[in-house]
Design a protein around this motif. Structure first.
Motif, mmCIF file in Angstrom:
data_model
loop_
_atom_site.group_PDB
_atom_site.id
_atom_site.type_symbol
_atom_site.label_atom_id
_atom_site.label_comp_id
_atom_site.label_asym_id
_atom_site.label_seq_id
_atom_site.Cartn_x
_atom_site.Cartn_y
_atom_site.Cartn_z
ATOM 1 N N ALA A 22 -6.709 27.965 11.573
ATOM 2 C CA ALA A 22 -6.405 27.028 12.355
ATOM 3 C C ALA A 22 -5.757 25.937 11.623
ATOM 4 O O ALA A 22 -6.051 24.716 12.157
ATOM 5 N N LEU A 23 -5.094 26.014 10.418
ATOM 6 C CA LEU A 23 -4.284 25.083 9.850
ATOM 7 C C LEU A 23 -3.500 24.390 10.729
ATOM 8 O O LEU A 23 -2.617 25.173 11.571
ATOM 9 N N GLY A 24 -3.212 23.058 10.637
ATOM 10 C CA GLY A 24 -2.314 22.201 11.244
ATOM 11 C C GLY A 24 -0.852 22.730 10.767
ATOM 12 O O GLY A 24 -0.857 23.225 9.655
ATOM 13 N N TRP B 111 1.239 21.328 9.251
ATOM 14 C CA TRP B 111 1.709 20.628 7.993
ATOM 15 C C TRP B 111 0.676 20.924 6.644
ATOM 16 O O TRP B 111 0.849 20.154 5.720
ATOM 17 N N GLN B 112 -0.371 21.274 7.209
ATOM 18 C CA GLN B 112 -1.541 21.500 6.214
ATOM 19 C C GLN B 112 -1.430 22.664 5.244
ATOM 20 O O GLN B 112 -1.273 23.909 5.681
ATOM 21 N N ARG C 218 -6.888 18.877 12.327
ATOM 22 C CA ARG C 218 -5.855 19.771 11.755
ATOM 23 C C ARG C 218 -4.614 18.739 11.498
ATOM 24 O O ARG C 218 -3.535 19.161 11.465
ATOM 25 N N ASP D 257 6.675 18.307 1.814
ATOM 26 C CA ASP D 257 7.407 17.291 0.831
ATOM 27 C C ASP D 257 6.580 17.479 -0.538
ATOM 28 O O ASP D 257 5.280 16.820 -0.468
ATOM 29 N N VAL E 74 -8.494 20.092 -1.584
ATOM 30 C CA VAL E 74 -8.091 19.314 -0.534
ATOM 31 C C VAL E 74 -7.224 20.034 0.228
ATOM 32 O O VAL E 74 -6.392 20.937 0.007
ATOM 33 N N ILE E 75 -7.048 19.441 1.743
ATOM 34 C CA ILE E 75 -6.023 19.934 2.349
ATOM 35 C C ILE E 75 -5.086 18.762 2.497
ATOM 36 O O ILE E 75 -5.298 17.776 2.758
ATOM 37 N N GLN E 76 -3.775 19.222 2.356
ATOM 38 C CA GLN E 76 -2.686 18.144 2.352
ATOM 39 C C GLN E 76 -1.497 18.424 2.884
ATOM 40 O O GLN E 76 -1.327 20.119 2.999
ATOM 41 N N GLU E 77 -0.595 17.975 2.950
ATOM 42 C CA GLU E 77 0.830 18.360 3.513
ATOM 43 C C GLU E 77 1.587 19.041 2.460
ATOM 44 O O GLU E 77 1.492 18.972 1.391
ATOM 45 N N THR F 51 -3.150 15.875 8.107
ATOM 46 C CA THR F 51 -3.388 15.313 6.994
ATOM 47 C C THR F 51 -3.136 13.898 6.834
ATOM 48 O O THR F 51 -2.983 13.279 5.517
#
Lengths: 139, 139, 139
Positions: free
Chosen positions: A111-113, A115-116, B43, A56, A50-53, B45
């Motif tokens: 190209a991760l955002g 917070w990703q 990009r 936190d 999974v791609i997640q924040e 979450t």
């Protein structure tokens, strides 16, 4: 166009999210691809991606407990219980998330955002050794 | 083989499905790739990608309400509530759908089925500006 | 780098998991790609793709019943019921699983884990003819 592959090993201590962003970033950087894409592929059916924040840690905790409530261990619905009450729920959680994720490489960076983060999602309660294949292609 | 990339900006007015099929098709066509593939990468979450039916708008309405019921806003299960009651549900909905989707390009066209459309799935209640990276590779 | 494509037809006899691993493996082998990747793409919004355990058939049975309970047919929540009580649930189940999956090819073989199989997940009760586009790229 060039391509490179590497198998990443992640040793888990039971269910939870294990961030692999830095390892994937390091592998990508070492290939010196300016424009291309990276695919991460999880070789299991009781763990997934999974791609997640990644800001936190509560997000990871909340994801874990949500999936536990959605697919409870020991659910009498399940027939496949060979490896215990968390066996079939692990397969379902894998089906509900992702086995492969492809991330473009732009200007030599994933190209991760902002917070990703990329995570291995371990769905079994016991520790496991997990294998993820990384594949970059580009120029 | 050649590759091209573009960052697509989608301005949302709150939760819902936003079709990006035509923009993705136009980008793909402009690259004049006959055989290849397109990857769309979200990009964020708290927004994600889905391929869904684009004939009847009720499908998008029903998808939205199903996900709202499955992952209700303000669920006391969640600890991560920094940005409000729809914060953590947005992360869960992203995990349950897709961050990247790869579509083959066959005979110069995206291999979308007759009823398939590509959507940005906005999971936050407030308007957001979302970024999707498009990457084509082929000949 | 080379690429090849093929459209795979899967005739289903109603909802359930249909393993396509051997067909995908045969296609991949025939292309003689040593290092690369295969993408499978499902051209439907009421059928999807999952990678699951292919050792015990109970896993497939349990997956099916879990998704049926999670997204029940005839749910009064749904407005889109044109094609019957399993119409909208099929779209939701597709959104909850995957439309495209990319598997690396390592040493001329798909990097599937020991227990992994690739399945078409048919979500409609009636038999359907489903189309999956296979795309390999590599050297």
């Amino acid at each position: 166009m060039r391509q490179e592959q590497q198998e990443l090993t992640v040793t888990t201590s039971g269910h939870g999210l294990y961030e692999i962003t830095e390892k994937v970033r390091a592998f990508t950087k070492a290939q010196r691809i300016v424009t291309g894409q990276l695919t991460a592929y999880c070789r299991h059916t009781s763990a997934s991606l999974v791609i997640q924040e990644n800001a936190d840690p509560d997000v990871q905790r909340d994801l874990l407990v949500f999936f536990q409530r959605l697919v409870p261990d020991g659910d009498p619905l399940f027939v496949h219980t060979m490896e215990g009450p968390d066996d079939m729920p692990a397969h379902v959680k894998s089906a509900l998330t992702q086995t492969s994720i492809t991330i473009p490489i732009v200007d030599s960076k994933l190209a991760l955002g902002t917070w990703q983060g990329l995570y291995l999602f371990e769905h079994r309660k016991m520790p496991h050794v997990r294998k993820i294949v990384l594949h970059v292609v580009g120029v």
